[in-house]
Every structure is written in C-alpha cells, then in structure tokens.
Write a protein that holds these residues in place. Sequence first.
Motif, short mmCIF file in Angstrom:
data_model
loop_
_atom_site.label_atom_id
_atom_site.label_comp_id
_atom_site.label_asym_id
_atom_site.label_seq_id
_atom_site.Cartn_x
_atom_site.Cartn_y
_atom_site.Cartn_z
N LYS A 59 -3.38 -3.20 2.80
CA LYS A 59 -4.57 -3.88 2.29
C LYS A 59 -4.74 -5.25 2.95
CE LYS A 59 -6.70 -5.40 -2.07
NZ LYS A 59 -6.50 -5.53 -3.54
N ALA A 60 -3.64 -5.97 3.12
CA ALA A 60 -3.70 -7.28 3.78
C ALA A 60 -4.17 -7.15 5.22
CB ALA A 60 -2.32 -7.95 3.74
N ARG A 92 -6.02 -4.62 6.41
CA ARG A 92 -7.38 -4.07 6.39
C ARG A 92 -8.42 -5.13 6.02
NH1 ARG A 92 -6.11 -0.26 3.44
NH2 ARG A 92 -6.72 -1.10 1.42
N GLU A 93 -8.12 -5.95 5.04
CA GLU A 93 -9.12 -6.88 4.50
C GLU A 93 -9.13 -8.24 5.20
OE1 GLU A 93 -8.58 -7.07 0.30
OE2 GLU A 93 -9.22 -4.99 -0.03
N SER A 94 -7.97 -8.69 5.66
CA SER A 94 -7.94 -10.04 6.27
C SER A 94 -7.24 -10.08 7.62
CB SER A 94 -7.24 -11.02 5.31
OG SER A 94 -5.89 -10.60 5.07
N ASN A 95 -6.72 -8.92 8.04
CA ASN A 95 -5.99 -8.85 9.30
C ASN A 95 -4.87 -9.90 9.37
OD1 ASN A 95 -5.75 -7.38 11.71
ND2 ASN A 95 -6.73 -9.00 12.89
N ASN A 96 -4.29 -10.17 8.21
CA ASN A 96 -3.25 -11.20 8.11
C ASN A 96 -1.88 -10.56 8.34
OD1 ASN A 96 -1.35 -13.18 7.19
ND2 ASN A 96 -3.02 -14.17 6.06
N TYR A 97 -1.36 -10.72 9.55
CA TYR A 97 -0.10 -10.09 9.93
C TYR A 97 1.08 -10.66 9.14
CZ TYR A 97 -2.02 -7.49 13.92
OH TYR A 97 -2.69 -6.60 14.70
N ASN A 98 1.04 -11.96 8.87
CA ASN A 98 2.17 -12.60 8.19
C ASN A 98 2.35 -12.07 6.76
OD1 ASN A 98 2.83 -14.18 10.42
ND2 ASN A 98 1.44 -15.82 9.80
N ILE A 99 1.24 -12.03 6.02
CA ILE A 99 1.30 -11.53 4.65
C ILE A 99 1.69 -10.05 4.64
CG2 ILE A 99 -0.07 -11.01 2.57
CD1 ILE A 99 -1.67 -13.54 3.11
N ALA A 100 1.07 -9.29 5.54
CA ALA A 100 1.36 -7.86 5.63
C ALA A 100 2.84 -7.63 5.95
CB ALA A 100 0.48 -7.21 6.68
N TYR A 101 3.34 -8.40 6.91
CA TYR A 101 4.74 -8.25 7.32
C TYR A 101 5.68 -8.50 6.14
CZ TYR A 101 8.93 -8.62 10.25
OH TYR A 101 10.16 -8.42 10.82
N ILE A 130 4.24 0.93 -3.18
CA ILE A 130 3.23 -0.04 -3.60
C ILE A 130 3.19 -1.24 -2.67
CG2 ILE A 130 2.55 -1.63 -5.46
CD1 ILE A 130 3.73 0.45 -7.43
N TYR A 131 4.37 -1.75 -2.29
CA TYR A 131 4.43 -2.86 -1.34
C TYR A 131 3.77 -2.47 -0.02
CZ TYR A 131 7.43 -6.14 -3.91
OH TYR A 131 7.92 -7.06 -4.82
N CYS A 132 4.00 -1.26 0.43
CA CYS A 132 3.38 -0.80 1.68
C CYS A 132 1.86 -0.79 1.56
CB CYS A 132 3.89 0.59 2.04
SG CYS A 132 5.54 0.61 2.75
#
Length: 293
Positions: free
Chosen positions: A186-187, A189-198, A179-181
């Motif tokens: 999603k982060a 794909r939708e916002s290209n936010n590397y920090n949140i995704a990481y 689920i975390y993955c």
Amino acid sequence: MSNFFKFNDILLISAAIMLIIVIYYIVKEQKRKIEKKKITAYLKGINYIIEDKTDKAIEELTSAIELEPDIVDVYISIGNLFRKKGEINRALIIHKGLLARKLDREKKIEVYINIGIDYKKAGLYDRAKETFKNALSLDPKNNTLKKYLEEVYEDSKDWESALVWQKRFGEDKKITAHIYCELGKKALRESNNYNIAYDYFKKAFVEDKNCFDALLNLGKISYANQDKKKAFQYWYDAIKVKNEFLNLILDNIKDKYDLYEFLKSVLIYNPKSYYILFFSAMYLLKLEKLYLF
C-alpha cells in the motif's frame, strides 16, 4: 332412585374417561404424523443440501417450519441457502428476523455470525464489522468471532485495523507478516515511499522468516536502490522458501546482464529443481543466451 342416579353417574364418568382416552390417542397419533412429516422434511432438506439442490432444500425446510414455526436452526439453514444462491437480501431478512425472538446467548451469537457473513458476502463490510462486534460483546473470548472480524478487515483492505486487531488477539505470526506485507504494498502503491514500505516488509520478515512476499519485496526495493548484492541475497532466500515462484523474482530484474548472472547462480545452487530449470530455460531463451552449465 338414588341407585339409578349413581349408576348413571358412573356411566357418564366412564364415558368421559373413554372420550378423554380416545382424544388423547387421536392427538398423539396426529402429533406422531406431524413429527414424522417434520422429520421427513428435515431429512429431505438435508439430503437436498448434500446434493447441492438449493431450491428443493429450501422447499423442504420451509415445510418443516410450517409444521413447527419456532425452529430457529431451520430458519438459519434456509437463510444460509438463500445466501448460497446469491439472494443476500432474502438471507438477511430471515436471519435478522430471528433477532426479534427470545434466544439464548449461544443461539443469538450464531444468528449474529450468519448476519455478519451475509453482510460480508454482500460487500457491506462496515455493517459486517458492526455485527461481529455486537456478537463479541456477548462473548469477548470467542475466537471464531475474532477470526470472522479479522477476515472482514482483510476483505475490505483495512490493513491498519487488521494489524491492530491481529496484535490484540492474533496468535498466528504468518497472518501478521501477511498484513505487514499488504501495508508495505500500500505504501508503494499510494506514495511510492520506499523507506516506509521497506520497514513494513522488514517487520513482516521479523514475524515470519519464511515469508516469501516479504523477501520478494525486500529484494525489489534493494534492487531499485541499486543494492544488487542485498537484493540477490533476499531473492536467494525467497527461492529457498518457494522456488515455484521464481518467475515473480525474475520479472523484477530488468537488466539483461543482472538477469543472466542471477540465473547462473541460481542454477549452480539449485540444479535439481524442476521449477528452477523450467523458468531458467524460459528466461534464458528470452535473453537468447541458452548455455549449459
């Protein structure tokens, strides 16, 4: 005269008793025949289910219902067969109709489960969630219901709700990591936010150190941020988990020199893996640098 009446009364009583006995055996025989027909219909229906002959199974089980209209289990089975055929609306009509009957708690939960599965199959996820929650209100500790509800959250891509549910009731760390993955993807794909995704992928890794998806994506983000050393280390660890997915890692290394160096290291430390040898050969051929190490 009185003796005549007494004798006549005895005859009438005897005749009445004989009539009752005859009626009893007639009724008993009829019931036996009905029971036999009902059992035959059940057996044929079950046999057709085993043979995957859905239409004939429905026909036989319907015959069983006509002989005994109050059999809830048969109605459930017929509804399930309609669902299997893709006739979700008919399955829902049959299953929802059972809620009007007087059912004990366990049977009502079973009916709710099948209605929820019908909605899930139809892609009506909100209704499926509501149905499974109704069932859970009858039995809050029912793990089967919790599993079904979690599956609906996942199928509907409602990862935030899935995470909340998993934290409350889940015991499988691999599911939490998954689920975390998905939240990390999603982060991206939708916002290209590397920090949140990481952060999400890191949490997945904390939950499950052998989560290939987390290691793959942690490497991708590190590589995109020019931290090649860290990226390669994540990917080396990912290969230890599932070397059959090496190609998913190699597709993310766009620089030819980096790809060559990474493959060389991988081959040195994993010289006997067929998957690694196969994918290495493929990608080295693409680079037109086929060397023997």
